[in-house]
Design an enzyme around this catalytic site. Structure first.
Site, PDB file in Angstrom:
ATOM      1  N   LYS A 104       1.088  85.975  82.121  1.00 33.79           N
ATOM      2  CA  LYS A 104       1.985  86.671  81.192  1.00 33.79           C
ATOM      3  C   LYS A 104       1.776  86.145  79.777  1.00 33.79           C
ATOM      4  O   LYS A 104       1.562  84.947  79.572  1.00 33.79           O
ATOM      5  CB  LYS A 104       3.433  86.461  81.644  1.00 33.79           C
ATOM      6  CG  LYS A 104       4.476  87.226  80.839  1.00 33.79           C
ATOM      7  CD  LYS A 104       5.875  87.005  81.403  1.00 33.79           C
ATOM      8  CE  LYS A 104       6.925  87.741  80.591  1.00 33.79           C
ATOM      9  NZ  LYS A 104       8.294  87.572  81.135  1.00 33.79           N
ATOM     10  N   SER A 156      11.216  91.723  81.805  1.00 34.11           N
ATOM     11  CA  SER A 156      10.183  91.742  80.780  1.00 34.11           C
ATOM     12  C   SER A 156       8.771  91.557  81.328  1.00 34.11           C
ATOM     13  O   SER A 156       7.799  91.813  80.614  1.00 34.11           O
ATOM     14  CB  SER A 156      10.462  90.607  79.774  1.00 34.11           C
ATOM     15  OG  SER A 156      10.361  89.338  80.407  1.00 34.11           O
ATOM     16  N   SER A 210      13.887  88.974  84.883  1.00 30.37           N
ATOM     17  CA  SER A 210      12.609  89.510  84.415  1.00 30.37           C
ATOM     18  C   SER A 210      11.436  89.293  85.355  1.00 30.37           C
ATOM     19  O   SER A 210      10.332  89.765  85.075  1.00 30.37           O
ATOM     20  CB  SER A 210      12.268  88.933  83.034  1.00 30.37           C
ATOM     21  OG  SER A 210      13.108  89.488  82.052  1.00 30.37           O
TER      22      SER A 210
END
Length: 495
Positions: free
Chosen positions: A78, A158, A182
């Site tokens: 990420k 997210s 998330s």
């Protein structure tokens, strides 16, 4: 052998150790899949040269008999994790051009275990969002579709890029972070597994901060076993992170016995929300039945302060974000606005932050600054902190009474269309976190497991919440639920 990029981490590990394939072959298969999946916008910084270099080193390590479980496994990282020499922007224009000269502890742990980095994954800007629509890179797209409808769906947020990449077999696993759901919400939206460990289990050092008392890294994988394997490599005590706890990291995969006889599973009445879709309620009921059939005792419980969790979260998280994001000022790194003649440092701050931050980040910084201001600190921030303590006590009381894990829905719906929840009504978007934020406020481990599909064929997840530091037991319960649910669906390839 099947296409290598479709293997699970456990399958690939076993094939590597048996000499049936190589890390280089695995990596090349994933890189080819990534190059053919630009429509998903999951990978935003590709690192093929680095990946092949790491794969070659992993193959040598395997040949020498020095191969941890993740050695040679291709992963996505990420964009919130700082990776040395590789752009790490947190999906924000304000960090454009930032290439850290250091490695986050979690990514370093993965590399030490021999993992291969395929590239950086899309996300909501500074991890602020539930749909991956706030990214400076543009929207990440869910590989799933509603039947024959070609509407682009959100992969959640997210960690939307991580979820999309794993679900589409672009990588064998990915890192995510979870501040209010998330990891678990996008995992549920894309039919994969995602676990948020106990706060302090994974180091936060080198992870670009959103809300420091809530942020926690975790793995996003194709199944529960893979989450156990990857989580063990990610966890460690880290002296560079004062909230990292010096507890031994157990063998999480060994905990997957498939036996939960005698365990007590709590069903919180407060999670029965007015207007909750029948499909979610029915899935929850089936989850209870599956765990009871496996020998667990299912009991009703109460978590009375749950109704205050969402407002408390949306005071605490923006307050911490306001403080953390004050460092992005155009002075030391990242973007700096072009100044007019006569502009001073104040104008530089204002213009840089106005240009560099997206609307959702600006909104949360403004809310956070407001609740921390002298006139409202006690009325909002301190009150939210007190509510947080009560929420944690609710969980402590339930676990002390003999409950081993808590079963809830993961999300209030299946994945929705990109653009269907517009910026004009951010509260509607915030409600996506209704089942997940309590876990972050209490610092507990939580996992989302795909357990069914809705009438349009989209995946639905169930959430299990565990006792602090007992991720092994939580993973084992999730493993039982996963096997009972038998979710094996994959998105039909359209990209």
């Amino acid at each position: 052998m099947t296409e290598l990029n479709t293997l699970t981490i456990a399958q690939a590990r076993d094939a590597l150790k048996a000499g049936e394939t190589t890390s280089t072959a695995l990596t090349e298969s994933c890189l080819a899949a990534i190059d053919s999946a630009d429509a998903l916008n999951a990978f935003v910084h590709k690192t093929p040269e680095l990946a092949l270099e790491q794969a070659k080193a992993a193959d040598a390590r395997i040949a020498a008999g020095d191969a941890p479980d993740l050695c040679g496994i291709p992963l996505g990282i990420k964009d919130l994790f700082c990776t040395k020499g590789v752009p790490s922007q947190a999906a924000s224009n304000i960090l454009e051009g930032f290439k850290p000269q250091y490695e986050s502890t979690v990514s370093q742990n993965l590399f030490d275990a021999g993992a291969v980095m395929l590239g950086k994954l899309n996300m909501d800007e500074f991890a602020m969002g539930s749909s991956n629509e706030t990214s400076c890179y543009g929207n990440a797209v869910n590989p799933w579709r509603r039947g024959n409808d070609d509407t682009a769906l959100t992969p959640g947020g997210s960690s939307g890029g991580s979820a999309s990449a794993v679900a589409a077999d672009l990588c064998l696993g990915a890192t995510g972070t979870d501040t209010g759901g998330s990891i678990r919400q996008p995992a549920a939206f894309t039919g994969i597994t995602g676990i948020k460990p106990t706060y302090g289990r994974c180091s936060r050092w080198g992870i670009i901060a959103f809300a420091s008392s809530l942020d926690q890294a975790g793995p996003m994988t194709k199944d529960v076993r893979d989450s156990a394997i990857m989580l063990q490599a990610m966890c460690s005590h880290d002296p560079k992170d004062s909230t990292s706890v010096d507890f031994p990291v157990p063998d999480f995969e060994a905990a997957l016995t498939g036996d939960i006889r005698g365990k007590t599973i709590g069903i919180p009445k407060e999670y029965h929300l007015d207007g909750m879709p029948d499909e979610i309620d029915q899935l929850w009921t089936r989850g209870k039945e599956m765990l009871a059939d496996a020998g667990a005792k299912v009991v009703d419980i109460s978590l009375p302060h749950t109704k205050y969790a969402l407002p408390a979260y949306y005071v605490i998280a923006p307050a911490e974000a306001s403080s953390n994001l004050a460092r992005y000022d155009g002075v030391r790194y990242g973007q700096r606005a072009t100044l007019a003649a006569g502009d001073g440092i104040t104008e530089m701050y204002e213009k840089t932050r106005a240009e560099g931050f997206g609307h959702e980040v600006q909104r949360r910084v403004m809310v956070g600054t407001y609740v921390l201001s002298a006139g409202f600190y006690d009325a909002y921030y301190n009150r939210a902190r007190k509510v947080r303590a009560l929420i944690k006590k609710d969980f402590d009381d339930v676990f002390a009474a003999g409950v081993d894990a808590i079963l809830t829905p993961a999300t209030p719906s299946a994945a929705f269309g990109l653009g269907e929840m517009t910026e004009a009504d951010p509260v509607q978007m915030y409600l996506n976190d209704v089942f997940t934020v309590t876990v972050n406020l209490a610092g507990l481990p939580g996992i989302s497991v795909p357990a069914g599909v809705d009438k349009q064929g989209l995946p639905l997840g169930l959430q299990l919440i565990g006792k602090p530091w007992e991720e092994g037991d939580l993973l084992n319960t999730a493993y039982v639920l996963e096997r009972a649910a038998g979710f094996v669906s994959k998105p039909a390839k359209w990209w």
